[in-house]
Design an enzyme around this catalytic site. Sequence first.
Site, short mmCIF file in Angstrom:
data_model
loop_
_atom_site.label_atom_id
_atom_site.label_comp_id
_atom_site.label_asym_id
_atom_site.label_seq_id
_atom_site.Cartn_x
_atom_site.Cartn_y
_atom_site.Cartn_z
N GLY A 191 76.76 26.87 -6.24
CA GLY A 191 77.50 27.09 -5.00
C GLY A 191 77.23 28.33 -4.19
O GLY A 191 77.82 28.48 -3.12
N GLY A 237 74.47 29.35 -2.60
CA GLY A 237 73.43 29.26 -1.59
C GLY A 237 73.97 29.20 -0.17
O GLY A 237 75.09 28.72 0.08
N CYS A 284 74.66 25.64 0.82
CA CYS A 284 75.33 24.84 -0.21
C CYS A 284 76.83 24.80 0.07
O CYS A 284 77.45 25.82 0.37
CB CYS A 284 75.09 25.45 -1.59
SG CYS A 284 75.87 24.53 -2.93
#
Length: 347
Positions: free
Chosen positions: A181, A183, A186
């Site tokens: 999570g 990124g 993301c």
Amino acid sequence: MRIESDIKLGFKDVLIRPKRSTLSSRSQVELNRTFTFVNSGKTWTGVPIIAANMDTVGSFEMAVALAEHKMITAVHKHYSIEQWSEFLAQQDESIFNHIMVSTGTSQQDMAKLNTLMSAHPELQFICVDVANGYSEAFVNFVRSVRQQYPETTLIAGNVVTGEMVEELILAGADVIKVGIGPGSVCTTRVKTGVGYPQLSAVIECADAAHGLGGQIISDGGCAIAGDLSKAFGGGADFIMLGGMLAGHDEAAGDLIERDGKQYKRFYGMSSATAMGKHAGGVAEYRASEGKTVEVPYRGPVNATVLDFLGGIRSACTYVGARQLKELSKRTTFIRVQEQENQVFGKE
């Protein structure tokens, strides 16, 4: 249900405390590292930064550019066997030290991997890449790849907790990819409520991996050059970058012009854009867990690479680390509520 009450930290929550140093110049810092991998037994030397296996970042063009800096590209899994063969025919054998083959865990993925590895047995790295590395099927797939390729260095992920790092190393992986999570494109944490602040994940997973002789990759969460130093300071052996490498000439995708400015598209591999391109759309049983954004065009990647490598060298001089491998031993993090003075905007 239970609650863990100890605070978990991301890169924005800390700074590195400076220490007395005998270094007089950034040029004295050695960024190359040498690793011997626990299961393959192979040794690698280079700058431990990896371009993410996203189809807008992990391109053949990026691999050539980053190899000049002794860095690695995790080439995305959507190139055909023919494209791989054409690319490798144009390179000298040193390229094999700087590219990873990416694969998913489906039967089709395994068949393609076997075909590629049979055609090019010189390939040294396989990256088994899924969003959720906690399934029994994933561990079994990693084990089967290790059995089939005992002398190939095997990367597996993503996970964020020590016990899963240990399980994957024991199943045959050499290097574990850490991050759920963090990124820039993301949305897993938004869509699922699942995740782990990246710095704490790195610290905890590095401790678990190093106890078994393995290594980790900090995958995601680096938004500025200083975040790389924090990841290495927290114990990461490698760092994987996506957004920081997006928007360059070597990133795949056409230039988009709007209002006199140029952009390149960048998207997560669980986004509707990626699934529409590679899987015929988002399946009814799942949600898109990625954004699609337009990144300002940034020209050749070389200038960006020199900028963040210079930042890492500078961090090492601030704490007296003559070699990158010393940075984690010389890092003390201090918790903060601000990173920079933004009166004139972000750098």
